[in-house]
Design a protein around this motif. Structure first.
Motif, mmCIF file in Angstrom:
data_model
loop_
_atom_site.group_PDB
_atom_site.id
_atom_site.type_symbol
_atom_site.label_atom_id
_atom_site.label_comp_id
_atom_site.label_asym_id
_atom_site.label_seq_id
_atom_site.Cartn_x
_atom_site.Cartn_y
_atom_site.Cartn_z
ATOM 1 N N MET A 1 39.151 38.857 39.909
ATOM 2 C CA MET A 1 39.514 40.133 40.534
ATOM 3 C C MET A 1 40.051 41.063 39.460
ATOM 4 O O MET A 1 40.955 40.708 38.716
ATOM 5 N N THR A 2 39.458 42.279 39.366
ATOM 6 C CA THR A 2 39.888 43.252 38.368
ATOM 7 C C THR A 2 40.081 44.597 39.040
ATOM 8 O O THR A 2 39.158 45.112 39.682
ATOM 9 N N GLU A 3 41.260 45.169 38.905
ATOM 10 C CA GLU A 3 41.530 46.491 39.459
ATOM 11 C C GLU A 3 41.160 47.534 38.417
ATOM 12 O O GLU A 3 41.807 47.656 37.371
ATOM 13 N N HIS A 4 40.100 48.293 38.674
ATOM 14 C CA HIS A 4 39.606 49.257 37.695
ATOM 15 C C HIS A 4 40.284 50.612 37.841
ATOM 16 O O HIS A 4 40.493 51.323 36.857
ATOM 17 N N THR A 5 40.602 50.992 39.078
ATOM 18 C CA THR A 5 41.337 52.224 39.346
ATOM 19 C C THR A 5 42.292 51.927 40.504
ATOM 20 O O THR A 5 42.303 50.817 41.042
ATOM 21 N N ASP A 6 43.069 52.917 40.890
ATOM 22 C CA ASP A 6 43.940 52.740 42.048
ATOM 23 C C ASP A 6 43.127 52.485 43.318
ATOM 24 O O ASP A 6 43.644 51.922 44.290
ATOM 25 N N GLU A 7 41.855 52.900 43.305
ATOM 26 C CA GLU A 7 41.023 52.808 44.500
ATOM 27 C C GLU A 7 40.016 51.655 44.453
ATOM 28 O O GLU A 7 39.629 51.135 45.497
ATOM 29 N N ILE A 8 39.545 51.269 43.267
ATOM 30 C CA ILE A 8 38.401 50.360 43.148
ATOM 31 C C ILE A 8 38.819 49.038 42.507
ATOM 32 O O ILE A 8 39.340 49.012 41.385
ATOM 33 N N THR A 9 38.570 47.944 43.217
ATOM 34 C CA THR A 9 38.830 46.597 42.697
ATOM 35 C C THR A 9 37.536 45.794 42.720
ATOM 36 O O THR A 9 36.845 45.737 43.734
ATOM 37 N N GLN A 10 37.211 45.189 41.593
ATOM 38 C CA GLN A 10 36.034 44.330 41.452
ATOM 39 C C GLN A 10 36.413 42.896 41.815
ATOM 40 O O GLN A 10 37.403 42.365 41.339
ATOM 41 N N VAL A 11 35.608 42.276 42.672
ATOM 42 C CA VAL A 11 35.824 40.888 43.075
ATOM 43 C C VAL A 11 34.579 40.087 42.698
ATOM 44 O O VAL A 11 33.478 40.400 43.155
ATOM 45 N N LYS A 12 34.745 39.063 41.861
ATOM 46 C CA LYS A 12 33.615 38.243 41.413
ATOM 47 C C LYS A 12 33.421 37.075 42.386
ATOM 48 O O LYS A 12 34.173 36.093 42.343
ATOM 49 N N VAL A 13 32.429 37.190 43.245
ATOM 50 C CA VAL A 13 32.173 36.179 44.266
ATOM 51 C C VAL A 13 31.218 35.129 43.684
ATOM 52 O O VAL A 13 30.146 35.476 43.208
ATOM 53 N N PRO A 14 31.597 33.845 43.710
ATOM 54 C CA PRO A 14 30.790 32.816 43.031
ATOM 55 C C PRO A 14 29.424 32.610 43.679
ATOM 56 O O PRO A 14 29.254 32.762 44.894
ATOM 57 N N LEU A 15 28.442 32.264 42.824
ATOM 58 C CA LEU A 15 27.079 31.972 43.255
ATOM 59 C C LEU A 15 26.665 30.600 42.731
ATOM 60 O O LEU A 15 26.991 30.249 41.593
ATOM 61 N N PRO A 16 25.880 29.849 43.513
ATOM 62 C CA PRO A 16 25.370 28.557 43.037
ATOM 63 C C PRO A 16 24.058 28.720 42.260
ATOM 64 O O PRO A 16 23.157 27.896 42.358
ATOM 65 N N PHE A 17 23.943 29.805 41.506
ATOM 66 C CA PHE A 17 22.759 30.129 40.724
ATOM 67 C C PHE A 17 23.195 30.406 39.284
ATOM 68 O O PHE A 17 24.381 30.605 39.011
ATOM 69 N N PRO A 18 22.238 30.492 38.351
ATOM 70 C CA PRO A 18 22.601 30.786 36.959
ATOM 71 C C PRO A 18 23.358 32.100 36.771
ATOM 72 O O PRO A 18 24.096 32.251 35.803
ATOM 73 N N LEU A 19 23.206 33.062 37.695
ATOM 74 C CA LEU A 19 23.942 34.325 37.558
ATOM 75 C C LEU A 19 25.460 34.131 37.658
ATOM 76 O O LEU A 19 26.226 34.967 37.225
ATOM 77 N N ARG A 20 25.876 33.029 38.326
ATOM 78 C CA ARG A 20 27.274 32.595 38.423
ATOM 79 C C ARG A 20 28.114 33.399 39.401
ATOM 80 O O ARG A 20 28.908 32.834 40.128
ATOM 81 N N TRP A 21 28.006 34.712 39.412
ATOM 82 C CA TRP A 21 28.771 35.476 40.390
ATOM 83 C C TRP A 21 28.051 36.785 40.713
ATOM 84 O O TRP A 21 27.186 37.242 39.968
ATOM 85 N N VAL A 22 28.410 37.353 41.843
ATOM 86 C CA VAL A 22 27.974 38.683 42.234
ATOM 87 C C VAL A 22 29.220 39.541 42.380
ATOM 88 O O VAL A 22 30.275 39.058 42.801
ATOM 89 N N ASN A 23 29.104 40.795 42.017
ATOM 90 C CA ASN A 23 30.234 41.702 42.139
ATOM 91 C C ASN A 23 30.310 42.295 43.538
ATOM 92 O O ASN A 23 29.358 42.925 44.013
#
Length: 323
Positions: A1-23
């Motif tokens: 989880m990364t807070e980029h601005t006061d309004e926008i937070t990125q959440v890395k949701v895990p994937l069982p694929f080589p991509l590993r996560w989706v934002n």
């Protein structure tokens, strides 16, 4: 989880694929939170979201809407889970909604259409059963299905307290939408433009006749937008949006030339796929590689660079047109 601005937070949701996560993204507004692309429905994804919401002091009642850039399972899969807990509307384009029904509706009609297509393009009969099981396996990863109460169309859409423009960006997915804030020069670009990796551009029957042609056109259009920060579906947010769109256009032109060069003698799409992407692909990777190969061959045919050897034959083969 990364807070980029006061309004926008990125959440890395895990994937069982080589991509590993989706934002996924949480966008805070005065009336609650917008969840963009909540991820694939897995136990790990459920646990992560419960942890993220708890850590930020967000109750399910504080989620006002779930907004989807497109219908692919790694973006759409958790939408129903969220809707069951929040009662919030799920917003998706009309084209995306139609594909949800084809892919995961009753009897999954897209599975039969896709397997018939693959067989005609040379995919071995022995692999069709495994591919069928692979397609069926996604149903549990997108269940429960959300009730679509709102259809997203091009034009203004509110995310948090800001009004973005929803822009139709076909190619990676028909009905894919990017959300652009012209005042802030910020874009949620889903999988249309990704840093470091090339989005898959697949041909699917009864969806888009020339997906790669549509993708290249939309890339050239959206790449002209002034963008200071782009929030993608995979990898990290970055600031080189326009330059990356140009790189992707060049990449696909190089891929087109490579495939055209392989067709001095007749080959099926499956043979071109293996020559291009190798023969160590998982069934998951093969599905996307073959669909992308077909998309490239369709554009080459549209441009008059290759042709079908015998349009009446059951097995489709292509050959380059002599210049």
């Amino acid at each position: 989880m990364t807070e980029h601005t006061d309004e926008i937070t990125q959440v890395k949701v895990p994937l069982p694929f080589p991509l590993r996560w989706v934002n996924a993204y949480l966008v805070r507004g005065s009336d609650g939170y917008t969840v963009i692309d909540p991820g694939l429905h897995t136990p790990d994804a459920e646990a992560l979201w419960e942890q993220v919401l708890q850590e930020r002091g967000i109750g399910f009642k504080h989620v006002e809407q779930i907004v989807l850039t497109h219908h692919h399972p790694d973006h759409y899969g958790m939408a129903g889970w969220f809707q069951e807990r929040t009662g919030a509307p799920v917003l998706l384009s009309e084209t995306g909604l139609a594909q949800v029904q084809l892919l995961w509706g009753p009897e999954q009609p897209m599975s039969a259409l896709l397997l018939t297509l693959f067989a005609r393009h040379g995919f071995p009969e022995a692999g069709l059963i495994e591919m069928t099981k692979h397609m069926v396996s996604f149903v549990s990863l997108v269940s429960p299905q959300p009730l679509m109460t709102t259809v997203l169309r091009e034009g203004p859409v509110r995310l948090g307290d800001r009004v973005y423009e929803a822009i139709d960006t076909p190619g990676h997915a028909a009905g894919h939408l990017c959300f652009y804030d012209a005042a802030a020069e910020v874009i949620f670009c889903g999988d249309h433009v990704l840093p470091q990796i090339s989005p898959n551009v697949s041909f699917l029957p009864q969806v888009e006749e020339n997906p790669l042609g549509a993708y290249l056109s939309s890339l050239q259009e959206i790449g002209r937008l002034p963008v200071k920060m782009a929030y993608p579906g995979h990898r990290e947010p970055w600031s080189g949006f326009g330059a990356r769109a140009e790189e992707l256009v060049r990449h696909h032109h190089e891929r087109l030339a490579l495939m055209e060069g392989q067709l001095s003698a007749p080959l099926s799409a499956y043979e071109v796929c293996r020559a291009t992407f190798g023969d160590r692909l998982s069934i998951h990777q093969m599905r996307f590689a073959l669909s992308e190969t077909i998309a490239h061959l369709i554009l080459l045919e549209v441009e008059g660079r290759i042709q079908q050897v015998d349009p009446t034959a059951e097995l489709i083969q292509y050959i380059a047109i002599s210049k």
